[in-house]
Design a protein around this motif. Sequence first.
Motif, PDB file in Angstrom:
ATOM      1  N   LYS A 129       0.936  -1.282   0.047  1.00  0.00           N
ATOM      2  CA  LYS A 129      -0.102  -0.096   0.198  1.00  0.00           C
ATOM      3  C   LYS A 129       0.796   1.342  -0.088  1.00  0.00           C
ATOM      4  O   LYS A 129       0.462   2.114  -0.450  1.00  0.00           O
ATOM      5  N   GLY A 130       2.077   1.287   0.378  1.00  0.00           N
ATOM      6  CA  GLY A 130       2.927   2.434   0.286  1.00  0.00           C
ATOM      7  C   GLY A 130       4.326   1.923   0.372  1.00  0.00           C
ATOM      8  O   GLY A 130       4.811   0.957   0.821  1.00  0.00           O
ATOM      9  N   TYR A 131       5.123   2.589  -0.180  1.00  0.00           N
ATOM     10  CA  TYR A 131       6.626   2.404  -0.156  1.00  0.00           C
ATOM     11  C   TYR A 131       7.322   3.794  -0.325  1.00  0.00           C
ATOM     12  O   TYR A 131       6.490   4.755  -0.533  1.00  0.00           O
ATOM     13  N   VAL A 132       8.449   4.028   0.196  1.00  0.00           N
ATOM     14  CA  VAL A 132       9.077   5.275  -0.187  1.00  0.00           C
ATOM     15  C   VAL A 132      10.125   5.002  -1.100  1.00  0.00           C
ATOM     16  O   VAL A 132      10.675   3.865  -1.214  1.00  0.00           O
ATOM     17  N   LEU A 133      10.545   5.931  -1.776  1.00  0.00           N
ATOM     18  CA  LEU A 133      11.759   6.073  -2.809  1.00  0.00           C
ATOM     19  C   LEU A 133      12.907   6.827  -1.807  1.00  0.00           C
ATOM     20  O   LEU A 133      12.870   7.810  -1.501  1.00  0.00           O
ATOM     21  N   ALA A 134      13.850   5.819  -1.294  1.00  0.00           N
ATOM     22  CA  ALA A 134      14.561   6.301  -0.127  1.00  0.00           C
ATOM     23  C   ALA A 134      15.942   6.718  -0.771  1.00  0.00           C
ATOM     24  O   ALA A 134      16.578   7.450  -0.071  1.00  0.00           O
ATOM     25  N   ARG A 135      16.308   6.458  -1.992  1.00  0.00           N
ATOM     26  CA  ARG A 135      17.601   6.788  -2.427  1.00  0.00           C
ATOM     27  C   ARG A 135      17.670   7.133  -3.796  1.00  0.00           C
ATOM     28  O   ARG A 135      17.041   6.213  -4.587  1.00  0.00           O
ATOM     29  N   VAL A 136      18.337   8.030  -4.363  1.00  0.00           N
ATOM     30  CA  VAL A 136      18.616   8.165  -5.821  1.00  0.00           C
ATOM     31  C   VAL A 136      20.118   8.305  -5.809  1.00  0.00           C
ATOM     32  O   VAL A 136      20.790   9.197  -5.407  1.00  0.00           O
ATOM     33  N   GLY A 137      20.739   7.277  -6.411  1.00  0.00           N
ATOM     34  CA  GLY A 137      22.174   7.309  -6.587  1.00  0.00           C
ATOM     35  C   GLY A 137      22.652   8.157  -7.660  1.00  0.00           C
ATOM     36  O   GLY A 137      21.903   8.180  -8.705  1.00  0.00           O
ATOM     37  N   PRO A 194      21.089  10.288 -12.668  1.00  0.00           N
ATOM     38  CA  PRO A 194      20.698   9.304 -11.779  1.00  0.00           C
ATOM     39  C   PRO A 194      21.089   8.025 -12.328  1.00  0.00           C
ATOM     40  O   PRO A 194      20.935   7.456 -13.342  1.00  0.00           O
ATOM     41  N   SER A 195      21.688   7.138 -11.523  1.00  0.00           N
ATOM     42  CA  SER A 195      22.489   5.843 -11.622  1.00  0.00           C
ATOM     43  C   SER A 195      21.205   4.845 -11.154  1.00  0.00           C
ATOM     44  O   SER A 195      21.071   3.784 -11.861  1.00  0.00           O
ATOM     45  N   TYR A 196      20.955   4.813 -10.222  1.00  0.00           N
ATOM     46  CA  TYR A 196      19.738   3.845  -9.594  1.00  0.00           C
ATOM     47  C   TYR A 196      18.886   4.542  -8.546  1.00  0.00           C
ATOM     48  O   TYR A 196      19.340   5.555  -8.078  1.00  0.00           O
ATOM     49  N   ILE A 197      17.760   3.734  -8.000  1.00  0.00           N
ATOM     50  CA  ILE A 197      17.048   4.183  -6.986  1.00  0.00           C
ATOM     51  C   ILE A 197      16.924   3.200  -6.142  1.00  0.00           C
ATOM     52  O   ILE A 197      16.783   2.042  -6.756  1.00  0.00           O
ATOM     53  N   THR A 198      16.502   3.377  -4.893  1.00  0.00           N
ATOM     54  CA  THR A 198      16.175   2.428  -4.111  1.00  0.00           C
ATOM     55  C   THR A 198      15.034   2.605  -3.219  1.00  0.00           C
ATOM     56  O   THR A 198      14.589   3.550  -2.765  1.00  0.00           O
ATOM     57  N   LEU A 199      14.159   1.711  -3.458  1.00  0.00           N
ATOM     58  CA  LEU A 199      12.779   1.441  -2.726  1.00  0.00           C
ATOM     59  C   LEU A 199      12.667   0.597  -1.708  1.00  0.00           C
ATOM     60  O   LEU A 199      13.317  -0.167  -1.341  1.00  0.00           O
ATOM     61  N   VAL A 200      12.001   1.190  -0.707  1.00  0.00           N
ATOM     62  CA  VAL A 200      12.170   0.704   0.600  1.00  0.00           C
ATOM     63  C   VAL A 200      10.614   0.440   1.514  1.00  0.00           C
ATOM     64  O   VAL A 200       9.792   1.561   1.157  1.00  0.00           O
TER      65      VAL A 200
END
Length: 368
Positions: free
Chosen positions: A83-91, A109-115
Amino acid sequence: MGNHHGYAAIDLEGWRFFLRWPDGLIRETGLELEAAGSGKPRLRSNWSPQFQIGRIMAAMLMLPDPRREYAQTYDALPIARVKGYVLARVGFGPGTEFAGVTDQVTIDPSYITLVNLADEVSIGVTQRWQRLQAVYAAANTLPDSVSSLVRQHRDFLATGEPVTASLTNVVSQLVRLLDPNGQGDPLPWLERAVGIAESAEPTLPSPDQIGEEDRDLAIRAATQYRLTRARGASAARFSRATRDAYGHRCLFCGGKFGGIPQIRSGVDAAHILAWNTYDLDVVPNGLCLCKLHHWAFDAALVLPVYRDGELYLAFTELATELDDHSCGLLGIDGAPLDRAYLPETKALWPSKRYLDHLYADLAISFTP
Ligand SMILES: [Zn+2]
């Protein structure tokens, strides 16, 4: 954000951030770096209404809109199905530019991290963008309602206009259309619908695009690229040539686990580098390793290093997290590698240049 190109985050207060996409378009983001009260600087949107980096990246990559109310959803996986997640990081990739004259940062931007509470996943921006482009190209084979939204997404990005909630709305409509619960990642559904087979290509950027800021991710990426590289006819020739050159012995332990009739070879040809533009399927880019040492090498626990022209076994700092017994099974830190375990011809020994690249790309440090 840490240090980049000699700029500490604090130096960038008030600078304007632009975003370069893999198609080459550069767009405004409305983002500025703001020194928060807590001391950790954050990228803030100075537009009204605000539109933060996480929402921009998610909308551009056709991911559901990140929301913070993920506390209630604990165990639902995969990650974009909650139901929810955050995009925690943009490399920030190595192509990121800092222009001191105009106080502008152009993010590559190289990568994103979803958490979410249960898991985290990193996604290469270029890798996902390539998948999106394949879907765009086949959009006319989709049902009209879906096709129309996919084309809206494509056409919006092609303008280079700043990303706003209107792009999020396109993605949200698509997500709702494909998944009545409205939580899923639409891309795998679209790929199946247009007949794109599940790809074996890496989903992460190559380690040299990740760099020092996230070594765990760089190591995961290195393994992904090595596995991809291990397929195909050229890779099969590389594997045979490397194992033959080493006499089917593990370079690190000398175990001879192959070359016996009726027994499947127990040694592998590991790539030192699997992600740059050198000729990668050549013996000097290979190591003949037993299964244990192949795993330990891929996990960046042990590596060969040159000192005065001779090769030694070196443990990385990661290896200090193993218990003593397990460490002992991997060998002895700093022990010279027996010449009998190396190819007879020195020209076929592991290339120092490739090894130096590997240490740099994985930000490897050795135990003192
Ligand atoms: Zn071994």
